[in-house]
Design a protein around this motif. Structure first.
Motif, PDB file in Angstrom:
ATOM      1  N   MET A   1      -0.563  13.963  16.108  1.00  0.00           N
ATOM      2  CA  MET A   1      -1.053  12.823  15.631  1.00  0.00           C
ATOM      3  C   MET A   1      -1.139  11.958  16.984  1.00  0.00           C
ATOM      4  SD  MET A   1      -0.474  10.203  12.618  1.00  0.00           S
ATOM      5  CE  MET A   1      -0.691  11.196  11.367  1.00  0.00           C
ATOM      6  N   ASN A   2      -2.298  11.347  17.403  1.00  0.00           N
ATOM      7  CA  ASN A   2      -2.402  10.505  18.599  1.00  0.00           C
ATOM      8  C   ASN A   2      -1.864   9.086  18.304  1.00  0.00           C
ATOM      9  OD1 ASN A   2      -4.578   9.242  17.967  1.00  0.00           O
ATOM     10  ND2 ASN A   2      -5.924  10.878  18.626  1.00  0.00           N
ATOM     11  N   GLY A   3      -1.688   8.124  19.265  1.00  0.00           N
ATOM     12  CA  GLY A   3      -1.581   6.896  19.201  1.00  0.00           C
ATOM     13  C   GLY A   3      -2.699   6.201  18.167  1.00  0.00           C
ATOM     14  N   THR A   4      -3.900   6.271  18.452  1.00  0.00           N
ATOM     15  CA  THR A   4      -4.776   5.652  17.649  1.00  0.00           C
ATOM     16  C   THR A   4      -4.552   6.144  16.080  1.00  0.00           C
ATOM     17  OG1 THR A   4      -6.369   5.618  19.620  1.00  0.00           O
ATOM     18  CG2 THR A   4      -7.330   5.449  17.324  1.00  0.00           C
ATOM     19  N   GLU A   5      -4.445   7.507  15.908  1.00  0.00           N
ATOM     20  CA  GLU A   5      -4.226   7.647  14.409  1.00  0.00           C
ATOM     21  C   GLU A   5      -3.164   7.409  13.949  1.00  0.00           C
ATOM     22  OE1 GLU A   5      -4.208  11.965  15.258  1.00  0.00           O
ATOM     23  OE2 GLU A   5      -6.517  12.313  14.963  1.00  0.00           O
ATOM     24  N   LEU A   6      -1.867   7.308  14.636  1.00  0.00           N
ATOM     25  CA  LEU A   6      -0.854   6.810  14.099  1.00  0.00           C
ATOM     26  C   LEU A   6      -0.967   5.086  13.797  1.00  0.00           C
ATOM     27  CD1 LEU A   6       1.992   7.062  13.162  1.00  0.00           C
ATOM     28  CD2 LEU A   6       2.754   6.502  15.727  1.00  0.00           C
ATOM     29  N   LEU A   7      -1.613   4.284  14.496  1.00  0.00           N
ATOM     30  CA  LEU A   7      -1.943   3.139  14.495  1.00  0.00           C
ATOM     31  C   LEU A   7      -2.950   2.905  13.232  1.00  0.00           C
ATOM     32  CD1 LEU A   7      -1.342   0.202  15.525  1.00  0.00           C
ATOM     33  CD2 LEU A   7      -3.426   0.389  16.782  1.00  0.00           C
ATOM     34  N   ALA A   8      -3.651   3.755  12.955  1.00  0.00           N
ATOM     35  CA  ALA A   8      -4.674   3.639  11.769  1.00  0.00           C
ATOM     36  C   ALA A   8      -4.019   3.905  10.448  1.00  0.00           C
ATOM     37  CB  ALA A   8      -5.895   4.623  12.108  1.00  0.00           C
ATOM     38  N   GLN A   9      -3.155   5.019  10.674  1.00  0.00           N
ATOM     39  CA  GLN A   9      -2.000   5.231   9.484  1.00  0.00           C
ATOM     40  C   GLN A   9      -1.374   3.911   8.979  1.00  0.00           C
ATOM     41  OE1 GLN A   9      -0.325   8.964   9.254  1.00  0.00           O
ATOM     42  NE2 GLN A   9       1.927   7.812   8.552  1.00  0.00           N
ATOM     43  N   ARG A  10      -0.672   3.473  10.154  1.00  0.00           N
ATOM     44  CA  ARG A  10       0.027   2.104   9.748  1.00  0.00           C
ATOM     45  C   ARG A  10      -0.572   0.926   9.511  1.00  0.00           C
ATOM     46  NH1 ARG A  10       3.443   0.664  14.833  1.00  0.00           N
ATOM     47  NH2 ARG A  10       4.463  -0.631  13.195  1.00  0.00           N
ATOM     48  N   PHE A  11      -2.112   0.952   9.567  1.00  0.00           N
ATOM     49  CA  PHE A  11      -2.776  -0.189   9.187  1.00  0.00           C
ATOM     50  C   PHE A  11      -3.107   0.189   7.913  1.00  0.00           C
ATOM     51  CE2 PHE A  11      -6.920  -1.970   8.440  1.00  0.00           C
ATOM     52  CZ  PHE A  11      -6.870  -3.501   8.694  1.00  0.00           C
ATOM     53  N   GLU A  12      -3.462   1.442   7.410  1.00  0.00           N
ATOM     54  CA  GLU A  12      -3.769   1.682   6.090  1.00  0.00           C
ATOM     55  C   GLU A  12      -2.569   1.416   5.136  1.00  0.00           C
ATOM     56  OE1 GLU A  12      -6.646   2.413   4.720  1.00  0.00           O
ATOM     57  OE2 GLU A  12      -7.680   2.178   6.580  1.00  0.00           O
ATOM     58  N   GLU A  13      -1.460   1.526   5.606  1.00  0.00           N
ATOM     59  CA  GLU A  13      -0.347   1.403   4.728  1.00  0.00           C
ATOM     60  C   GLU A  13      -0.180  -0.413   4.472  1.00  0.00           C
ATOM     61  OE1 GLU A  13       3.002   2.654   6.956  1.00  0.00           O
ATOM     62  OE2 GLU A  13       2.653   4.704   6.733  1.00  0.00           O
ATOM     63  N   GLN A  14      -0.761  -1.193   5.258  1.00  0.00           N
ATOM     64  CA  GLN A  14      -0.828  -2.460   4.890  1.00  0.00           C
ATOM     65  C   GLN A  14      -2.221  -3.267   4.168  1.00  0.00           C
ATOM     66  OE1 GLN A  14       1.633  -4.663   5.786  1.00  0.00           O
ATOM     67  NE2 GLN A  14       2.919  -2.877   6.453  1.00  0.00           N
ATOM     68  N   ARG A  15      -3.050  -2.109   4.411  1.00  0.00           N
ATOM     69  CA  ARG A  15      -4.553  -2.711   3.769  1.00  0.00           C
ATOM     70  C   ARG A  15      -4.179  -3.324   2.393  1.00  0.00           C
ATOM     71  NH1 ARG A  15      -9.749  -1.578   4.616  1.00  0.00           N
ATOM     72  NH2 ARG A  15      -9.452  -0.052   6.361  1.00  0.00           N
ATOM     73  N   GLY A  16      -3.547  -2.887   1.517  1.00  0.00           N
ATOM     74  CA  GLY A  16      -3.680  -3.569  -0.077  1.00  0.00           C
ATOM     75  C   GLY A  16      -3.114  -4.888   0.153  1.00  0.00           C
ATOM     76  N   GLN A  17      -1.815  -5.037   1.134  1.00  0.00           N
ATOM     77  CA  GLN A  17      -1.381  -6.520   1.363  1.00  0.00           C
ATOM     78  C   GLN A  17      -2.736  -7.418   2.152  1.00  0.00           C
ATOM     79  OE1 GLN A  17       1.281  -7.905   0.640  1.00  0.00           O
ATOM     80  NE2 GLN A  17       1.805  -9.464   2.264  1.00  0.00           N
ATOM     81  N   LEU A  18      -3.258  -6.891   2.980  1.00  0.00           N
ATOM     82  CA  LEU A  18      -4.145  -7.604   3.656  1.00  0.00           C
ATOM     83  C   LEU A  18      -5.351  -8.021   2.791  1.00  0.00           C
ATOM     84  CD1 LEU A  18      -4.383  -5.705   6.855  1.00  0.00           C
ATOM     85  CD2 LEU A  18      -2.945  -7.854   6.386  1.00  0.00           C
ATOM     86  N   ARG A  19      -5.818  -7.084   1.959  1.00  0.00           N
ATOM     87  CA  ARG A  19      -6.876  -7.241   1.072  1.00  0.00           C
ATOM     88  C   ARG A  19      -6.570  -8.471  -0.053  1.00  0.00           C
ATOM     89  NH1 ARG A  19      -8.699  -5.715  -3.998  1.00  0.00           N
ATOM     90  NH2 ARG A  19     -10.750  -5.340  -4.249  1.00  0.00           N
ATOM     91  N   ALA A  20      -5.323  -8.261  -0.449  1.00  0.00           N
ATOM     92  CA  ALA A  20      -4.848  -9.435  -1.431  1.00  0.00           C
ATOM     93  C   ALA A  20      -4.786 -10.820  -0.864  1.00  0.00           C
ATOM     94  CB  ALA A  20      -3.480  -8.881  -1.919  1.00  0.00           C
ATOM     95  N   VAL A  21      -4.216 -10.786   0.255  1.00  0.00           N
ATOM     96  CA  VAL A  21      -4.343 -11.962   1.162  1.00  0.00           C
ATOM     97  C   VAL A  21      -5.775 -12.659   1.183  1.00  0.00           C
ATOM     98  CG1 VAL A  21      -3.803 -13.327   3.319  1.00  0.00           C
ATOM     99  CG2 VAL A  21      -2.262 -11.762   2.315  1.00  0.00           C
ATOM    100  N   ALA A  22      -6.671 -11.593   1.477  1.00  0.00           N
ATOM    101  CA  ALA A  22      -8.111 -12.141   1.987  1.00  0.00           C
ATOM    102  C   ALA A  22      -8.858 -12.401   0.613  1.00  0.00           C
ATOM    103  CB  ALA A  22      -8.943 -11.197   2.558  1.00  0.00           C
ATOM    104  N   TYR A  23      -8.581 -11.830  -0.416  1.00  0.00           N
ATOM    105  CA  TYR A  23      -9.089 -12.213  -1.761  1.00  0.00           C
ATOM    106  C   TYR A  23      -8.801 -13.562  -2.374  1.00  0.00           C
ATOM    107  CZ  TYR A  23     -10.369 -11.772  -6.601  1.00  0.00           C
ATOM    108  OH  TYR A  23     -10.822 -12.037  -7.986  1.00  0.00           O
TER     109      TYR A  23
END
Length: 297
Positions: A1-23
């Motif tokens: 897994m390269n750096g971009t893929e790792l960053l995308a994975q870490r972002f997806e782990e936070q997506r639920g929280q970010l969506r909750a804040v934005a909503y």
């Protein structure tokens, strides 16, 4: 897994929280997704290796994105928010209530709160949402609203007083909510006016948001009083057979969606065994964008 893929994975782990804040910041599911996507773009342009607390960084960034969106929305709005406005609802299937389900629904935000949040100034809304709902320290919020920590604390305090004064008290028990809504649906189907009135608080308020294009009896409106609201229920009783119970923003509500196409979504506030507030979204354009799961008879 390269750096971009790792960053995308870490972002997806936070997506639920970010969506909750934005909503909670925007009251719109579509705009919330846009804010989350913009946050991902900002992360891609940042020095990710230098971010020690990625979750905290992303939360503050999505907050700043939402603040900009709210300010732009306020600048475009020529008139005050219409009192018939109903935010986008979050809909889930109504399953057997268990401890895990109750924990999930405890994280939901009711439409009543979202409506009150719409009345706040953008900076007030940000301070309240980030601090009171997501425990972000005022020191981290202050740079976003370009104020000192003490002034930011005052923003949240002012918003908190508005919210506490305008948000109706509600019974949190899903089982009791279900019994009241089930009885209301049965009375609507049976055309039982007296039973409907008995299930409604004398000062019940019905808010219908049908959008700008719907006219006639189905147009946007605010109706007050048990008898007037019961009359509205009987006016549209032909749709009662199509209505099903579902979870709407964490409380028991109704979805009318024949063949999977939503015609309306209703959320309610139940207190003391009666319905005190009713919120119906019947805007065809906005309903078409909703994800409507299966609902129960």
């Amino acid at each position: 897994m390269n750096g971009t893929e790792l960053l995308a994975q870490r972002f997806e782990e936070q997506r639920g929280q970010l969506r909750a804040v934005a909503y909670r910041m925007l009251g719109s599911l579509t705009e919330a997704e846009d804010a989350v996507q913009e946050t991902w773009f900002k992360l891609g342009r940042a020095d990710a290796e230098g971010i020690r607390n990625l979750g905290g960084w992303l939360t503050t960034v999505v907050g700043r994105v939402c603040l900009d969106m709210l300010r732009a929305r306020t600048a475009r709005r020529e008139q005050p928010m219409d009192e018939t406005f109903v935010p986008d609802p979050e809909i889930r299937p109504l399953s057997v209530v268990d401890p895990e389900q109750e924990v999930l629904e405890a994280d939901s935000v009711g439409l009543a709160l979202l409506i009150v949040l719409e009345t706040l100034e953008p900076a007030e809304r940000l301070a309240f949402v980030l601090h009171d709902l997501f425990a972000v320290p005022f020191d981290d919020i202050a740079p976003i609203v370009e104020r000192g920590t003490a002034a930011t604390r005052q923003l949240a305090s002012r918003a908190r007083r508005r919210v506490q004064g305008a948000t109706p008290s509600a019974d949190p028990d899903l089982g009791r909510q279900r019994r009241v809504l089930g009885a209301f649906l049965a009375a609507s189907r049976g055309g039982d006016f007296e039973a409907l009135v008995a299930l409604l608080d004398p000062d019940v308020v019905l808010r219908v948001d049908a959008g700008a294009l719907v006219r006639g009896a189905a147009a946007s409106k605010v109706v007050r009083g048990a008898k007037a609201v019961a009359e509205q229920a009987l006016t549209f009783r032909q749709f009662a057979d199509l209505a099903r119970l579902a979870l709407v923003n964490g409380t028991v509500g109704m979805v009318t969606a024949p063949e999977g196409r939503p015609l309306s979504v209703m959320a309610v506030t139940v207190a003391g065994g009666r319905i005190t507030e009713m919120y119906i979204l019947a805007d065809p354009e906005r309903l078409d964008r909703l994800d409507v799961p299966g609902a129960e008879y």
